[in-house]
Design an enzyme around this catalytic site. Structure first.
Site, PDB file in Angstrom:
ATOM      1  N   HIS A  12       0.455  -1.481   0.179  1.00 25.15           N
ATOM      2  CA  HIS A  12      -0.337   0.055  -0.203  1.00 25.15           C
ATOM      3  C   HIS A  12       1.013   1.498   0.182  1.00 25.15           C
ATOM      4  CE1 HIS A  12      -0.165  -0.215   4.331  1.00 25.15           C
ATOM      5  NE2 HIS A  12       1.183   0.815   4.434  1.00 25.15           N
ATOM      6  N   HIS A  59      -1.616   5.710   9.342  1.00 24.36           N
ATOM      7  CA  HIS A  59      -0.718   5.693   9.517  1.00 24.36           C
ATOM      8  C   HIS A  59      -0.679   7.718   9.863  1.00 24.36           C
ATOM      9  CE1 HIS A  59      -0.196   3.184   6.405  1.00 24.36           C
ATOM     10  NE2 HIS A  59       1.453   3.163   7.090  1.00 24.36           N
ATOM     11  N   HIS A 193      10.263  -3.735   4.443  1.00 20.49           N
ATOM     12  CA  HIS A 193      10.998  -2.967   3.805  1.00 20.49           C
ATOM     13  C   HIS A 193      10.993  -1.672   5.255  1.00 20.49           C
ATOM     14  CE1 HIS A 193       6.335  -1.701   4.377  1.00 20.49           C
ATOM     15  NE2 HIS A 193       6.039  -0.733   4.347  1.00 20.49           N
ATOM     16  N   GLU A 240       3.977  -4.695   8.552  1.00 17.76           N
ATOM     17  CA  GLU A 240       2.462  -4.569   8.818  1.00 17.76           C
ATOM     18  C   GLU A 240       2.365  -6.397   7.923  1.00 17.76           C
ATOM     19  OE1 GLU A 240       2.882  -0.166   6.389  1.00 17.76           O
ATOM     20  OE2 GLU A 240       3.287  -1.750   5.447  1.00 17.76           O
TER      21      GLU A 240
HETATM   22 FE   LIG Z   1       2.391   1.913   4.916  1.00 19.70          FE
END
Ligand SMILES: [Fe+2]
Length: 291
Positions: A12, A59, A193, A240
């Site tokens: 995303h 976020h 990531h 995530e």
């Molecule tokens: Fe994210």
């Protein structure tokens, strides 16, 4: 009764939203990523879900570091997006399904998941971008939505085992919902990531490919990791993956892989797509035969 047709997991990262806004889907940098969605579009066109339950992480648009629920369930008739500061266009509001939301909340609390219930809830790019990827035509979203936010931001994080159990509880709740609707489960974020610190740009392809396999075939293997082990293996934002694990938990029938795509990197992120079908009737038949 409600029927879970399957689950989808997608990356995303905000830069995807900017690529969509600029029409860069066929750009050489983006084509290997966007090209992976054709099979998902075909599958969704056949299956035609009425509602999407979205496991994602906020976020900072709706929850900030001062107050972050571990698990929060939307219970509104619509969910608004807002300017997040990424240069992303603000999406139109998303229709909710408050009746299903309250059924999920009641079932989860009865199942000892003491969730935060949100009768107002802004949804950010972790919610809007995956829906735009799955239904790329503007104004053609064919589904109502139920957002479920998992804290992947502020430690202590819930464990993968807890997220798998949360998903399973959601799956059981949906299967007991007395309305003839088809439900898709969506998990967003990842894969590996890390955006900051000494490991910025970190990607772990071996771990990602193992996760794609285990999500389809053996999700309990991922539940044996701690959240910190996932941070170590996948990066501080790669955790995530918890949203993907919850998605998989909600698939309570016989699960089969429909499609997957893995492409590195996109904006320093290992991007991936996983489409899983869920055959609830086959699982029930097997259960009846065994008992
Ligand atoms: Fe994210």
């Amino acid at each position: 009764m409600a029927k879970i047709i399957g689950g989808v997991a997608t990356t995303h990262v905000p830069s995807i939203g900017n690529a969509i806004a600029k029409g860069l889907q066929r750009d050489p940098y983006w084509a290997p990523f966007f090209g992976g969605f054709g099979a998902a579009h075909n599958w969704l066109a056949r299956e035609r879900p009425d509602v999407v339950v979205v496991f994602y992480n906020d976020h900072g648009l709706n929850f900030f570091l001062d107050k972050i629920p571990t698990f929060a369930v939307g219970a509104a008739s619509e969910y608004r997006h807002a300017d997040e500061g990424w240069g992303l266009p603000v999406s139109q509001p998303y229709p909710g399904d408050a009746e299903l939301s309250w059924h999920l909340i009641n079932s989860l609390v009865a199942d000892e998941f003491d969730v935060t219930m949100c009768q107002e809830m802004l949804v950010d790019h972790a919610f809007t971008i995956p829906l735009a990827l799955l239904w790329p035509e503007p104004d053609s979203r064919p589904v109502r939505t139920v957002p479920i936010a998992i804290n992947t931001v502020q430690h202590p994080l819930p464990s993968p085992a807890r997220c798998l159990k949360l998903g399973r509880s959601v799956g059981r709740a949906i299967a007991s919902f007395d309305r003839d609707i088809k439900v898709l489960i969506l998990g967003t974020g990842g894969l590996s990531h890390q955006l900051d610190g000494a490991r910025a740009g970190f990607i772990n392809k071996d771990f990602d490919l193992m996760c794609l396999d285990k999500l389809a075939n053996d999700p309990d293997a991922l539940a044996r990791y701690s959240s910190l082990q996932i941070v170590e293996a996948a990066g501080s934002q790669g955790v995530e993956l918890l949203n993907w694990i919850a998605m998989r938990g909600a698939l309570t029938g016989e699960v089969a892989k429909v499609h997957s795509n893995y492409h590195i990197p996109i904006s320093n992120t290992a991007s991936a797509l996983l489409v899983l079908s869920n055959d609830a009737e086959a699982a029930q038949t097997q259960y009846r035969k065994a008992s």
